[in-house]
Design an enzyme around this catalytic site. Structure first.
Site, PDB file in Angstrom:
ATOM      1  N   GLY A  46     -18.252  15.317  11.936  1.00  0.00           N
ATOM      2  CA  GLY A  46     -18.672  16.455  12.596  1.00  0.00           C
ATOM      3  C   GLY A  46     -20.134  16.313  12.770  1.00  0.00           C
ATOM      4  O   GLY A  46     -20.878  17.060  13.672  1.00  0.00           O
ATOM      5  N   GLU A 102     -25.888  17.182   8.302  1.00  0.00           N
ATOM      6  CA  GLU A 102     -24.550  17.558   8.241  1.00  0.00           C
ATOM      7  C   GLU A 102     -24.267  18.751   9.508  1.00  0.00           C
ATOM      8  O   GLU A 102     -25.140  19.400   9.974  1.00  0.00           O
ATOM      9  CB  GLU A 102     -24.399  18.660   6.899  1.00  0.00           C
ATOM     10  CG  GLU A 102     -23.503  17.886   5.688  1.00  0.00           C
ATOM     11  CD  GLU A 102     -21.812  17.847   6.130  1.00  0.00           C
ATOM     12  OE1 GLU A 102     -21.738  17.718   7.347  1.00  0.00           O
ATOM     13  OE2 GLU A 102     -21.147  18.130   5.102  1.00  0.00           O
ATOM     14  N   ASP A 103     -23.197  18.796   9.799  1.00  0.00           N
ATOM     15  CA  ASP A 103     -22.732  19.711  10.935  1.00  0.00           C
ATOM     16  C   ASP A 103     -22.979  21.261  10.548  1.00  0.00           C
ATOM     17  O   ASP A 103     -23.337  22.092  11.034  1.00  0.00           O
ATOM     18  CB  ASP A 103     -21.434  19.515  11.534  1.00  0.00           C
ATOM     19  CG  ASP A 103     -20.307  19.389  10.379  1.00  0.00           C
ATOM     20  OD1 ASP A 103     -20.540  19.237   9.419  1.00  0.00           O
ATOM     21  OD2 ASP A 103     -19.178  19.319  10.929  1.00  0.00           O
ATOM     22  N   SER A 107     -18.436  26.371   2.150  1.00  0.00           N
ATOM     23  CA  SER A 107     -18.490  26.836   0.847  1.00  0.00           C
ATOM     24  C   SER A 107     -19.430  26.011   0.014  1.00  0.00           C
ATOM     25  O   SER A 107     -20.150  26.190  -1.009  1.00  0.00           O
ATOM     26  CB  SER A 107     -17.303  26.092   0.046  1.00  0.00           C
ATOM     27  OG  SER A 107     -16.812  24.774  -0.241  1.00  0.00           O
ATOM     28  N   LYS A 134     -22.854  28.756   7.086  1.00  0.00           N
ATOM     29  CA  LYS A 134     -22.057  29.851   6.767  1.00  0.00           C
ATOM     30  C   LYS A 134     -22.402  30.537   5.412  1.00  0.00           C
ATOM     31  O   LYS A 134     -21.589  30.300   4.477  1.00  0.00           O
ATOM     32  CB  LYS A 134     -20.509  29.430   6.831  1.00  0.00           C
ATOM     33  CG  LYS A 134     -20.007  29.694   8.137  1.00  0.00           C
ATOM     34  CD  LYS A 134     -18.295  29.391   8.039  1.00  0.00           C
ATOM     35  CE  LYS A 134     -17.778  28.954   9.305  1.00  0.00           C
ATOM     36  NZ  LYS A 134     -16.373  28.510   9.176  1.00  0.00           N
ATOM     37  N   ASP A 162     -14.601  20.024  15.011  1.00  0.00           N
ATOM     38  CA  ASP A 162     -13.590  19.828  15.907  1.00  0.00           C
ATOM     39  C   ASP A 162     -12.567  21.114  15.589  1.00  0.00           C
ATOM     40  O   ASP A 162     -12.712  22.129  14.590  1.00  0.00           O
ATOM     41  CB  ASP A 162     -12.775  18.755  15.321  1.00  0.00           C
ATOM     42  CG  ASP A 162     -12.268  18.939  13.867  1.00  0.00           C
ATOM     43  OD1 ASP A 162     -12.934  19.043  12.899  1.00  0.00           O
ATOM     44  OD2 ASP A 162     -11.169  18.852  13.677  1.00  0.00           O
TER      45      ASP A 162
END
Ligand code: IMP
Ligand code: MG
Length: 185
Positions: A46, A102-103, A107, A134, A162
């Site tokens: 990702g 990181e994309d 969590s 998130k 994706d």
């Protein structure tokens, strides 16, 4: 595979906003690492689009390397504390300044496990750069040094992320229609 329009609820972050923010992150990282050794570590798959655009926004010399990890129970929405390394770094990182690219951090379990592993290899420094956060879904404590955008708890795709392995090529971040998501990871 159907056209992405079938799955798109709305565009969350358009291409120009993504590129403008990546330019800002690149400038900030270039200032912070001026005169220092830097290795960007991209977590496949990702993070690839973000990595290549971020590289073009950096003015400091840097190396790149890749890791691939899968959380146990792949195919599920939730990741867990343990990750399996399916592709490891190509060389030693001892004494080097590492920046994980990181994309998305959801969590936080994946990145927390990768950070714990890399710490054992005695880098000089270890920081995290994520395009998307998130934040409200966080379970693990993860220090984020550079963040593109904090986003709501919705399933997003495009720009490296994706939807069932497709549509990573889209130049924007889109929100998936909740009724069209088959399995989510
Ligand atoms: P975490 O371990 O829960 O932080 O999960 C991180 C990984 O889950 C990311 O690297 C993505 O591969 C995947 N992921 C989490 N949320 C999304 C999303 O909204 N779209 C696509 N992939 C996601
Ligand atoms: Mg990922």
């Amino acid at each position: 595979m159907q056209d992405y329009h079938e799955f798109l609820d709305e565009v969350l972050i358009p291409q120009d906003a993504l590129q403008a923010r990546i330019a800002e992150l690149g400038a900030q990282i270039s200032r912070d690492y001026a005169g220092r050794d830097l290795v960007l570590i991209c977590i496949l798959r990702g993070g690839v689009m973000f990595l290549t655009d971020l590289m073009r926004a950096l003015t400091v010399p840097h190396a790149i390397d890749f890791m691939a990890v899968s959380s146990y129970g792949a195919g599920a929405r939730e990741s867990h504390g343990e990750v399996r390394i399916s592709l490891d770094l190509s060389s030693s990182v001892e004494g080097r300044n590492l920046l994980l690219v990181e994309d998305i951090i959801d969590s936080g379990n994946t990145i927390a496990a990768v950070l714990a592993l890399l710490e054992t290899r005695r880098p000089q420094s270890l920081r995290v750069c994520t395009l998307l956060d998130k934040a409200e879904r966080r379970q693990a404590r993860v220090p984020i040094d550079y963040c593109g955008f904090v986003i709501p708890d919705r399933f997003v795709f495009g720009y490296g992320l994706d939807l069932d392995e497709f549509h990573r090529n889209l130049p924007f971040i889109g929100v998936a229609r909740p009724d069209r998501i088959l399995h989510r990871d």
